[in-house]
Each structure stands twice: as C-alpha cells, then as structure tokens.
Design an enzyme around this catalytic site. Structure first.
Site, PDB file in Angstrom:
ATOM      1  N   ASP A  33      12.568  -1.588 -15.233  1.00  0.00           N
ATOM      2  CA  ASP A  33      12.118  -0.619 -16.088  1.00  0.00           C
ATOM      3  C   ASP A  33      13.107   0.283 -16.706  1.00  0.00           C
ATOM      4  O   ASP A  33      13.104   0.476 -17.945  1.00  0.00           O
ATOM      5  CB  ASP A  33      11.099   0.376 -15.605  1.00  0.00           C
ATOM      6  CG  ASP A  33      10.473   1.246 -16.518  1.00  0.00           C
ATOM      7  OD1 ASP A  33      10.202   0.892 -17.682  1.00  0.00           O
ATOM      8  OD2 ASP A  33      10.510   2.704 -16.175  1.00  0.00           O
TER       9      ASP A  33
ATOM     10  N   LEU B  65      -6.161  -5.838   2.585  1.00  0.00           N
ATOM     11  CA  LEU B  65      -5.997  -6.109   3.875  1.00  0.00           C
ATOM     12  C   LEU B  65      -4.802  -5.732   4.753  1.00  0.00           C
ATOM     13  O   LEU B  65      -4.942  -5.997   5.755  1.00  0.00           O
ATOM     14  CB  LEU B  65      -6.533  -7.589   4.109  1.00  0.00           C
ATOM     15  CG  LEU B  65      -7.520  -8.216   3.354  1.00  0.00           C
ATOM     16  CD1 LEU B  65      -7.488  -9.760   3.400  1.00  0.00           C
ATOM     17  CD2 LEU B  65      -8.738  -7.577   3.542  1.00  0.00           C
TER      18      LEU B  65
ATOM     19  N   HIS C  87      -2.719  -2.948   7.061  1.00  0.00           N
ATOM     20  CA  HIS C  87      -3.123  -1.829   7.710  1.00  0.00           C
ATOM     21  C   HIS C  87      -2.284  -0.645   7.384  1.00  0.00           C
ATOM     22  O   HIS C  87      -1.086  -0.867   7.214  1.00  0.00           O
ATOM     23  CB  HIS C  87      -3.061  -2.060   9.120  1.00  0.00           C
ATOM     24  CG  HIS C  87      -3.962  -3.295   9.840  1.00  0.00           C
ATOM     25  ND1 HIS C  87      -3.869  -4.576   9.427  1.00  0.00           N
ATOM     26  CD2 HIS C  87      -5.204  -3.078  10.338  1.00  0.00           C
ATOM     27  CE1 HIS C  87      -4.792  -5.331  10.048  1.00  0.00           C
ATOM     28  NE2 HIS C  87      -5.618  -4.274  10.529  1.00  0.00           N
TER      29      HIS C  87
ATOM     30  N   MET D 162       5.327  -6.477   5.137  1.00  0.00           N
ATOM     31  CA  MET D 162       4.901  -6.075   3.717  1.00  0.00           C
ATOM     32  C   MET D 162       5.394  -4.827   3.104  1.00  0.00           C
ATOM     33  O   MET D 162       5.667  -4.838   1.862  1.00  0.00           O
ATOM     34  CB  MET D 162       3.303  -6.075   3.682  1.00  0.00           C
ATOM     35  CG  MET D 162       2.586  -7.437   4.103  1.00  0.00           C
ATOM     36  SD  MET D 162       3.113  -8.750   3.047  1.00  0.00           S
ATOM     37  CE  MET D 162       2.777  -8.275   1.429  1.00  0.00           C
ATOM     38  N   GLU D 163       5.446  -3.832   4.075  1.00  0.00           N
ATOM     39  CA  GLU D 163       6.142  -2.715   3.540  1.00  0.00           C
ATOM     40  C   GLU D 163       7.477  -2.705   3.150  1.00  0.00           C
ATOM     41  O   GLU D 163       7.934  -2.185   1.978  1.00  0.00           O
ATOM     42  CB  GLU D 163       6.183  -1.665   4.640  1.00  0.00           C
ATOM     43  CG  GLU D 163       4.795  -1.059   4.886  1.00  0.00           C
ATOM     44  CD  GLU D 163       3.649  -2.007   5.768  1.00  0.00           C
ATOM     45  OE1 GLU D 163       2.373  -1.512   6.057  1.00  0.00           O
ATOM     46  OE2 GLU D 163       4.316  -3.164   6.271  1.00  0.00           O
TER      47      GLU D 163
END
Length: 156
Positions: free
Chosen positions: A126, A75, A77, A111-112
């Site tokens: 990692d 969801l 964009h 969100m980015e």
C-alpha cells in the site's frame, strides 16, 4: 494421509474441539516477500517514500494482523498471544518479512504468523504502490513451528 480436522464426514465445516488438549508452549515463524524495483527498495529502507516511513507502520500492522487472526480467518481459535515480532530484511529486489509468534495454549500459532506477514506485506505494498505499480507480494509460508502434539517442524 491425515484427515482435514475442520471438515466433517458430510463435508460441512466446523471449529475443531480443542478443550481436551493440554496447554504447551508454541511458536511459529513465517516469511513473505514484497518484490519491487531497486530504487524503491532504497526509498523503503531510508524512510523516503511519499507516504512516509513504511516499515514501522507495516510492523504495527503485522502485529495487529496476528492479534486479529480469529476475526478474519474462519474457524481459527482466539489465542492469548504472548509475543509477536515482525522484522524486515533488505534485498536488492525487495524486502523479506519475517514474523514470529509465541503462545502458551492448546493450538498452534501458524495462522497468526502467516497473518502477521501477510498484513505487513499488504501494508508495504500500500505504501509503495504509488512509486512501483508492478510490486508483487510473494512466497508467504511457514518456516517453522514448535510445540503441540505433532511436535516441532522446520523447512530446513
């Protein structure tokens, strides 16, 4: 109390319609931490890890993560990202990762920024897990955002 914009009255999820919104300059800054032993911090910041120099790899991973956000977060964009920075700050017990994202668009880039920090943190993890199996990713959050209808916001 604000309503959830991605959920309809019947509970089904949908992508929010942003076609009627005005473009504005928008930024978001996020942070996160990878906690590790002190000797591993020294290895991380001196490019002395068995897997190599982790920070440049994690920086590129964070930038790539921000660019791929709509591919991995449902969801979200797709946005034309104008600038992405990922920085690392040495702590005695780990590293603080900070990402800043900027766009000119119709929806925010929180969100980015969060995805950039998360991807960079996962990459650090990692690359240190062979020397510190107890490393912990922690404290990922948005520090600030600017632009848009809801205005500017900061944790401070």
């Amino acid at each position: 109390m604000s309503e959830l914009t991605h959920v309809r009255a019947d509970g089904s999820a949908h992508m929010v319609d942003v076609t009627g919104k005005n473009e504005t300059s928008r930024t978001a800054v996020a942070e996160g931490f990878v906690k590790m032993r002190g000797d591993v911090v020294k290895q991380l910041f001196s490019a002395g890890l068995p897997k190599g120099d982790a920070l440049p790899v994690a920086r590129i991973a964070g930038i790539m993560g921000a660019k791929k956000t709509p591919d991995i977060i449902p969801l979200c964009h797709p946005l034309p990202l104008g600038k992405i920075t990922v920085d690392f700050f040495e702590l005695t017990d780990g590293v603080r990762i900070e990402a800043s994202v900027k766009t000119r668009g119709v929806t925010g880039v929180e969100m980015e920024a969060l995805t950039a920090v998360s991807t960079a943190a996962l990459t650090v993890y990692d690359m240190i897990k062979a020397v510190d199996k107890m490393a912990v990713i922690d404290g990922i959050r948005v520090l600030s955002k600017t632009g848009g209808k809801s205005g500017d916001w900061s944790v401070q």
